[in-house]
Design a protein around this motif. Sequence first.
Motif, PDB file in Angstrom:
ATOM      1  N   ILE A   2      65.258 -40.389 -35.762  1.00  0.00           N
ATOM      2  CA  ILE A   2      65.354 -40.172 -34.322  1.00  0.00           C
ATOM      3  C   ILE A   2      65.422 -38.669 -34.017  1.00  0.00           C
ATOM      4  O   ILE A   2      66.156 -37.938 -34.674  1.00  0.00           O
ATOM      5  CB  ILE A   2      66.614 -40.861 -33.767  1.00  0.00           C
ATOM      6  N   ASP A   3      64.653 -38.242 -33.040  1.00  0.00           N
ATOM      7  CA  ASP A   3      64.781 -36.869 -32.533  1.00  0.00           C
ATOM      8  C   ASP A   3      65.844 -36.909 -31.446  1.00  0.00           C
ATOM      9  O   ASP A   3      65.549 -37.073 -30.258  1.00  0.00           O
ATOM     10  CB  ASP A   3      63.439 -36.385 -31.989  1.00  0.00           C
ATOM     11  N   LEU A   4      67.099 -36.805 -31.878  1.00  0.00           N
ATOM     12  CA  LEU A   4      68.218 -36.989 -30.966  1.00  0.00           C
ATOM     13  C   LEU A   4      68.196 -36.002 -29.812  1.00  0.00           C
ATOM     14  O   LEU A   4      68.479 -36.371 -28.669  1.00  0.00           O
ATOM     15  CB  LEU A   4      69.546 -36.898 -31.725  1.00  0.00           C
ATOM     16  N   GLU A   5      67.846 -34.767 -30.079  1.00  0.00           N
ATOM     17  CA  GLU A   5      67.819 -33.767 -29.007  1.00  0.00           C
ATOM     18  C   GLU A   5      66.849 -34.180 -27.908  1.00  0.00           C
ATOM     19  O   GLU A   5      67.168 -34.117 -26.717  1.00  0.00           O
ATOM     20  CB  GLU A   5      67.454 -32.392 -29.553  1.00  0.00           C
ATOM     21  N   LYS A   6      65.665 -34.621 -28.291  1.00  0.00           N
ATOM     22  CA  LYS A   6      64.653 -35.027 -27.308  1.00  0.00           C
ATOM     23  C   LYS A   6      65.130 -36.236 -26.506  1.00  0.00           C
ATOM     24  O   LYS A   6      65.047 -36.247 -25.276  1.00  0.00           O
ATOM     25  CB  LYS A   6      63.325 -35.347 -27.989  1.00  0.00           C
ATOM     26  N   THR A  43      79.535 -43.794 -35.284  1.00  0.00           N
ATOM     27  CA  THR A  43      78.984 -42.827 -34.335  1.00  0.00           C
ATOM     28  C   THR A  43      77.535 -43.154 -34.003  1.00  0.00           C
ATOM     29  O   THR A  43      77.116 -43.076 -32.849  1.00  0.00           O
ATOM     30  CB  THR A  43      79.121 -41.394 -34.879  1.00  0.00           C
ATOM     31  N   ALA A  44      76.763 -43.537 -35.011  1.00  0.00           N
ATOM     32  CA  ALA A  44      75.362 -43.910 -34.774  1.00  0.00           C
ATOM     33  C   ALA A  44      75.276 -45.083 -33.811  1.00  0.00           C
ATOM     34  O   ALA A  44      74.438 -45.090 -32.896  1.00  0.00           O
ATOM     35  CB  ALA A  44      74.672 -44.246 -36.098  1.00  0.00           C
ATOM     36  N   LYS A  45      76.145 -46.060 -33.981  1.00  0.00           N
ATOM     37  CA  LYS A  45      76.138 -47.222 -33.086  1.00  0.00           C
ATOM     38  C   LYS A  45      76.518 -46.814 -31.666  1.00  0.00           C
ATOM     39  O   LYS A  45      75.932 -47.301 -30.699  1.00  0.00           O
ATOM     40  CB  LYS A  45      77.083 -48.301 -33.611  1.00  0.00           C
ATOM     41  N   ALA A  46      77.486 -45.913 -31.531  1.00  0.00           N
ATOM     42  CA  ALA A  46      77.908 -45.460 -30.205  1.00  0.00           C
ATOM     43  C   ALA A  46      76.804 -44.669 -29.511  1.00  0.00           C
ATOM     44  O   ALA A  46      76.533 -44.878 -28.319  1.00  0.00           O
ATOM     45  CB  ALA A  46      79.183 -44.624 -30.324  1.00  0.00           C
ATOM     46  N   GLN A  49      74.049 -47.034 -28.434  1.00  0.00           N
ATOM     47  CA  GLN A  49      74.400 -47.811 -27.249  1.00  0.00           C
ATOM     48  C   GLN A  49      74.215 -46.978 -25.983  1.00  0.00           C
ATOM     49  O   GLN A  49      73.672 -47.463 -24.989  1.00  0.00           O
ATOM     50  CB  GLN A  49      75.835 -48.315 -27.353  1.00  0.00           C
ATOM     51  N   VAL A  50      74.633 -45.727 -26.021  1.00  0.00           N
ATOM     52  CA  VAL A  50      74.516 -44.858 -24.851  1.00  0.00           C
ATOM     53  C   VAL A  50      73.053 -44.574 -24.521  1.00  0.00           C
ATOM     54  O   VAL A  50      72.654 -44.573 -23.353  1.00  0.00           O
ATOM     55  CB  VAL A  50      75.281 -43.532 -25.078  1.00  0.00           C
ATOM     56  N   LEU A  51      72.236 -44.354 -25.559  1.00  0.00           N
ATOM     57  CA  LEU A  51      70.853 -43.925 -25.338  1.00  0.00           C
ATOM     58  C   LEU A  51      69.822 -45.047 -25.453  1.00  0.00           C
ATOM     59  O   LEU A  51      68.622 -44.802 -25.312  1.00  0.00           O
ATOM     60  CB  LEU A  51      70.504 -42.800 -26.323  1.00  0.00           C
ATOM     61  N   GLY A  52      70.267 -46.268 -25.740  1.00  0.00           N
ATOM     62  CA  GLY A  52      69.339 -47.397 -25.840  1.00  0.00           C
ATOM     63  C   GLY A  52      68.462 -47.339 -27.069  1.00  0.00           C
ATOM     64  O   GLY A  52      67.270 -47.644 -26.997  1.00  0.00           O
ATOM     65  N   LEU A  53      69.056 -46.953 -28.192  1.00  0.00           N
ATOM     66  CA  LEU A  53      68.319 -46.822 -29.446  1.00  0.00           C
ATOM     67  C   LEU A  53      68.758 -47.878 -30.448  1.00  0.00           C
ATOM     68  O   LEU A  53      69.752 -48.574 -30.238  1.00  0.00           O
ATOM     69  CB  LEU A  53      68.578 -45.437 -30.055  1.00  0.00           C
ATOM     70  N   ASN A  54      68.045 -47.963 -31.563  1.00  0.00           N
ATOM     71  CA  ASN A  54      68.441 -48.793 -32.693  1.00  0.00           C
ATOM     72  C   ASN A  54      69.245 -47.904 -33.632  1.00  0.00           C
ATOM     73  O   ASN A  54      68.706 -46.937 -34.172  1.00  0.00           O
ATOM     74  CB  ASN A  54      67.201 -49.357 -33.381  1.00  0.00           C
ATOM     75  N   TRP A  55      70.518 -48.202 -33.843  1.00  0.00           N
ATOM     76  CA  TRP A  55      71.391 -47.322 -34.622  1.00  0.00           C
ATOM     77  C   TRP A  55      70.895 -47.102 -36.042  1.00  0.00           C
ATOM     78  O   TRP A  55      71.078 -46.034 -36.598  1.00  0.00           O
ATOM     79  CB  TRP A  55      72.834 -47.843 -34.633  1.00  0.00           C
ATOM     80  N   SER A  56      70.224 -48.074 -36.622  1.00  0.00           N
ATOM     81  CA  SER A  56      69.783 -47.922 -38.021  1.00  0.00           C
ATOM     82  C   SER A  56      68.666 -46.887 -38.165  1.00  0.00           C
ATOM     83  O   SER A  56      68.424 -46.395 -39.262  1.00  0.00           O
ATOM     84  CB  SER A  56      69.344 -49.269 -38.603  1.00  0.00           C
TER      85      SER A  56
END
Length: 61
Positions: A2-6, A43-46, A49-56
Amino acid sequence: MIDLEKVRKDHGLTQEQLADKVGVIRQTISNIECGRALPSVETAKAIAQVLGLNWSDFFSD
């Protein structure tokens, strides 16, 4: 990976705002975005959840 910043910016959040929603300090978000650290599963799961992503996806290439 995931490009978390983007994704964070696409949601109109600062690092501080995302950190507050996730329950971590801003530096944690910065370290994940810069590739200096992987998030814990919790933290990945949190974040997911906030950003609507798949934590894995934080742990896949």
